[in-house]
Motif scaffolding. Structure first.
Motif, PDB file in Angstrom:
ATOM      1  N   VAL A   1       0.860  -1.190   0.000  1.00 16.26           N
ATOM      2  CA  VAL A   1       0.000   0.000   0.000  1.00 16.26           C
ATOM      3  C   VAL A   1       0.895   1.238   0.000  1.00 16.26           C
ATOM      4  N   GLU A   2       0.647   2.154  -0.923  1.00 17.12           N
ATOM      5  CA  GLU A   2       1.463   3.363  -1.000  1.00 17.12           C
ATOM      6  C   GLU A   2       1.260   4.226   0.245  1.00 17.12           C
ATOM      7  N   VAL A   3       2.369   4.736   0.783  1.00 17.16           N
ATOM      8  CA  VAL A   3       2.332   5.643   1.931  1.00 17.16           C
ATOM      9  C   VAL A   3       2.895   6.990   1.483  1.00 17.16           C
ATOM     10  N   ILE A   4       2.116   8.057   1.656  1.00 15.54           N
ATOM     11  CA  ILE A   4       2.573   9.406   1.320  1.00 15.54           C
ATOM     12  C   ILE A   4       2.306  10.322   2.507  1.00 15.54           C
ATOM     13  N   GLY A   5       2.873  11.527   2.458  1.00 16.84           N
ATOM     14  CA  GLY A   5       2.608  12.534   3.476  1.00 16.84           C
ATOM     15  C   GLY A   5       1.673  13.608   2.955  1.00 16.84           C
ATOM     16  N   ASP A   6       1.349  14.569   3.812  1.00 18.59           N
ATOM     17  CA  ASP A   6       0.435  15.632   3.401  1.00 18.59           C
ATOM     18  C   ASP A   6       1.052  16.526   2.332  1.00 18.59           C
ATOM     19  N   VAL A   7       2.393  16.629   2.310  1.00 19.81           N
ATOM     20  CA  VAL A   7       3.047  17.450   1.297  1.00 19.81           C
ATOM     21  C   VAL A   7       2.882  16.820  -0.084  1.00 19.81           C
ATOM     22  N   GLU A   8       3.093  15.526  -0.154  1.00 20.25           N
ATOM     23  CA  GLU A   8       2.900  14.821  -1.424  1.00 20.25           C
ATOM     24  C   GLU A   8       1.441  14.910  -1.865  1.00 20.25           C
ATOM     25  N   LEU A   9       0.513  14.781  -0.916  1.00 17.92           N
ATOM     26  CA  LEU A   9      -0.904  14.927  -1.260  1.00 17.92           C
ATOM     27  C   LEU A   9      -1.173  16.336  -1.800  1.00 17.92           C
ATOM     28  N   ALA A  10      -0.584  17.346  -1.161  1.00 14.83           N
ATOM     29  CA  ALA A  10      -0.776  18.725  -1.616  1.00 14.83           C
ATOM     30  C   ALA A  10      -0.247  18.910  -3.037  1.00 14.83           C
TER      31      ALA A  10
ATOM     32  N   ARG B   1      -1.768  19.623  -8.786  1.00 12.80           N
ATOM     33  CA  ARG B   1      -1.698  19.259 -10.208  1.00 12.80           C
ATOM     34  C   ARG B   1      -3.079  19.161 -10.852  1.00 12.80           C
ATOM     35  N   LEU B   2      -4.133  19.058 -10.039  1.00 12.17           N
ATOM     36  CA  LEU B   2      -5.481  18.953 -10.572  1.00 12.17           C
ATOM     37  C   LEU B   2      -6.035  20.299 -11.017  1.00 12.17           C
ATOM     38  N   ARG B   3      -5.372  21.398 -10.578  1.00 10.11           N
ATOM     39  CA  ARG B   3      -5.854  22.726 -10.924  1.00 10.11           C
ATOM     40  C   ARG B   3      -5.467  23.099 -12.346  1.00 10.11           C
TER      41      ARG B   3
ATOM     42  N   TYR C   1       1.638  27.038   8.514  1.00 10.94           N
ATOM     43  CA  TYR C   1       0.527  27.104   7.561  1.00 10.94           C
ATOM     44  C   TYR C   1       0.675  25.903   6.639  1.00 10.94           C
ATOM     45  N   ALA C   2      -0.227  24.943   6.780  1.00 13.36           N
ATOM     46  CA  ALA C   2      -0.103  23.678   6.051  1.00 13.36           C
ATOM     47  C   ALA C   2      -0.079  23.932   4.545  1.00 13.36           C
ATOM     48  N   VAL C   3       0.824  23.262   3.849  1.00 15.92           N
ATOM     49  CA  VAL C   3       0.954  23.460   2.399  1.00 15.92           C
ATOM     50  C   VAL C   3      -0.327  23.040   1.680  1.00 15.92           C
ATOM     51  N   LEU C   4      -1.022  22.052   2.205  1.00 17.27           N
ATOM     52  CA  LEU C   4      -2.287  21.635   1.602  1.00 17.27           C
ATOM     53  C   LEU C   4      -3.319  22.763   1.672  1.00 17.27           C
ATOM     54  N   ASP C   5      -3.325  23.491   2.786  1.00 19.59           N
ATOM     55  CA  ASP C   5      -4.242  24.621   2.915  1.00 19.59           C
ATOM     56  C   ASP C   5      -3.856  25.741   1.953  1.00 19.59           C
ATOM     57  N   ALA C   6      -2.544  25.934   1.768  1.00 18.88           N
ATOM     58  CA  ALA C   6      -2.077  26.964   0.833  1.00 18.88           C
ATOM     59  C   ALA C   6      -2.472  26.623  -0.606  1.00 18.88           C
ATOM     60  N   VAL C   7      -2.387  25.345  -0.960  1.00 11.23           N
ATOM     61  CA  VAL C   7      -2.793  24.911  -2.298  1.00 11.23           C
ATOM     62  C   VAL C   7      -4.291  25.137  -2.490  1.00 11.23           C
ATOM     63  N   ARG C   8      -5.061  24.766  -1.502  1.00  6.66           N
ATOM     64  CA  ARG C   8      -6.518  24.921  -1.608  1.00  6.66           C
ATOM     65  C   ARG C   8      -6.917  26.392  -1.706  1.00  6.66           C
ATOM     66  N   ALA C   9      -6.103  27.282  -1.099  1.00  9.43           N
ATOM     67  CA  ALA C   9      -6.416  28.710  -1.135  1.00  9.43           C
ATOM     68  C   ALA C   9      -6.143  29.326  -2.506  1.00  9.43           C
ATOM     69  N   GLY C  10      -5.429  28.607  -3.365  1.00 11.81           N
ATOM     70  CA  GLY C  10      -5.245  29.057  -4.734  1.00 11.81           C
ATOM     71  C   GLY C  10      -4.117  30.033  -4.962  1.00 11.81           C
ATOM     72  N   HIS C  11      -3.112  30.077  -4.071  1.00 14.14           N
ATOM     73  CA  HIS C  11      -1.997  31.013  -4.243  1.00 14.14           C
ATOM     74  C   HIS C  11      -1.181  30.667  -5.494  1.00 14.14           C
ATOM     75  N   GLU C  12      -0.577  31.691  -6.085  1.00 19.51           N
ATOM     76  CA  GLU C  12       0.187  31.537  -7.324  1.00 19.51           C
ATOM     77  C   GLU C  12       1.544  30.879  -7.092  1.00 19.51           C
TER      78      GLU C  12
END
Length: 468
Positions: A86-95, A100-102, A143-154
């Motif tokens: 089973v692949e194991v990743i962290g929140d940074v990899e998830l972010a 990439r979906l944007r 400030y979690a990188v996942l939250d920064a990605v979701r916020a849409g920063h450039e």
């Protein structure tokens, strides 16, 4: 990354869990969260995840594990996941994957290293904003990188720890830097080589690989981990070679991102623009400038961003000047490498040190700064280790080791340091050790130092107005 209907296990219900679960649910995943702390787990109630305390192996049908960065690879749950394929990743990899979906994924500029990460990403964020960009510092800075990605920063100025990098596999930043490397977190990684390899993951798919030419580990990691097609850029605290950033007299200059590196250079800023001062922070500024230049930021924004930067608390922060003696709080210097950089910023120092060394040696530190020491005040569990190193390498330097169990150890330490100091000296809290033997964290330790200095200052002020 299609997670609709997939079963994802989140290991850890702390900050990472709180950030990850809502995103996974938005992507349509079935989410289970596990943690050994039932109270922490209960805080995620209502987020749409199944909460199961203390799992030692993934539930049947688990497709992906997202782990909190502090969980060690050898922990039973993660080892069982790996054994089951089973692949194991962290929140940074998830972010990274979510970004990439944007339609327009954010640009990542990644900073790692043993010391200076938070200062460098803060400088970088300030530089990027001075250039008019929608940028934010995130990752290991609160400030979690996942939250920064979701916020849409450039643009993301991302601080990553070795733990976070260990669990990142496809991250491909526009530019990356490993600032330096010194012995730290060996208990987690198992060896210095594994620690270095985790840091090197920052470079694996990076377009521009930045390294510190003054740090052998940084240069070696760049050489070993940079992709063949990556652009290599160095920085140093001396006149730069072609392809580097460096220092010429009082100027920070660029001989990498110019039209003709062989014969031209561009002024980026002055040493006076760099705060806090000191060689290690000049190196941090050069690293931040290199990452920004890799993204096309002009020289004017570099200078303005450095001038606008507000240092984070407990990092070489001057608290007060009392009787011609400056009192500087660098409680964030939690290992010998960080303390060495802090001490080298001042010619004559009364050093307040001690705490939990976590097995790190201080002999090299003490021998390298012995000539700068007016005196030393030691406190904390491992103060005898530092005292022994001082006896070997700085036998003529006065040392005051505080008695364990003092009710107000920092007040006593500041008072003892003040008695040793002379006008022109710096009393420097740069403990070279963790704080958990005496304080909740390095912030509380720094606050205690600052409070003690203010009491000293106010007392000195009162005495100067007394008598008639």
């Amino acid at each position: 990354m299609d997670l609709a209907g997939r079963h994802v296990l989140v290991a850890g219900a702390g900050v990472t869990g709180k950030s990850v679960v809502p995103v996974l649910r938005e992507l349509g995943a079935r989410v289970t969260v596990t943690d050994g702390n039932a109270e922490r787990l209960a805080e995620l109630d209502g987020l749409g995840a199944e909460l199961v305390p203390g799992l030692a192996e993934p539930p049947a049908g688990t497709d992906l594990v997202v782990t909190s960065p502090g969980w060690r690879p050898a922990s039973p749950l993660l080892a069982a996941a790996a054994a089951a394929g089973v692949e194991v990743i962290g929140d940074v990899e998830l972010a990274w994957r979510v970004g990439r979906l944007r339609e327009r994924p954010p640009v990542w500029l990644v900073v790692t290293g043993t010391n200076g990460k938070t200062t460098t990403v803060g400088m970088l964020e300030s530089i990027l904003r001075a250039a008019g960009l929608d940028a934010v510092a995130c990752g290991n800075v609160g400030y979690a990188v996942l939250d920064a990605v979701r916020a849409g920063h450039e643009v993301l100025a991302v601080e990553l720890s070795s733990f976070q990098l260990h669990w990142s596999s496809t991250l491909a930043p526009a530019a990356s830097v490993v600032l330096n490397l010194a012995e730290d977190h060996i208990d987690w990684h198992g060896s210095m080589a594994e620690y270095a390899a985790a840091k090197g993951r920052a470079h694996h798919r990076s377009a521009v690989v930045v390294h510190n030419a003054d740090d052998a580990w940084s240069a070696a990691i760049a050489g070993e981990h940079a992709p063949a097609e990556a652009r290599r850029v160095g920085f140093q605290l001396d006149v730069p070679r072609a392809g580097e950033l460096g220092v010429v007299e009082e100027l920070l200059v660029d001989r990498a991102f110019v039209a003709d590196p062989a014969s031209s250079a561009e002024e980026l800023a002055t040493l006076a623009d760099v705060r806090p001062s000191g060689p290690h922070n000049v190196a941090n500024a050069l690293a931040a400038a290199a990452l920004a230049r890799a993204y096309g930021v002009d020289a004017g924004a570099i200078a303005k961003g450095l001038r606008d930067y507000q240092p984070a608390p407990h990092r070489a922060a001057e608290v007060a000047e009392v009787g011609g003696v400056r009192y500087v709080n660098d409680s964030k210097a939690t290992n010998p490498h960080a303390a060495a950089g802090s001490l080298r910023a001042h010619p004559s120092v009364v050093w307040i040190a001690g705490g939990l060394l976590k097995g790190a040696s201080v002999d090299e530190l003490v021998s390298s700064v012995a000539g700068r020491l007016r005196g030393v005040v030691l406190l904390g569990a491992d103060s005898p280790v530092i005292a022994a190193a001082l006896a070997r390498h700085a036998p003529d330097v006065p040392v005051n080791s505080l008695v364990p169990g003092d009710d107000e150890p920092m007040t006593t330490a500041v008072s003892a340091a003040s008695a040793m100091a002379r006008p022109g000296d710096v009393v420097l809290l740069a403990p070279a050790a963790a704080s958990l033997d005496m304080f909740r964290n390095y912030g509380e330790r720094g606050d205690a130092f600052a409070a003690a200095v203010r009491v000293l200052r106010d007392g000195a002020g009162e005495s100067s107005h007394g008598g008639g």
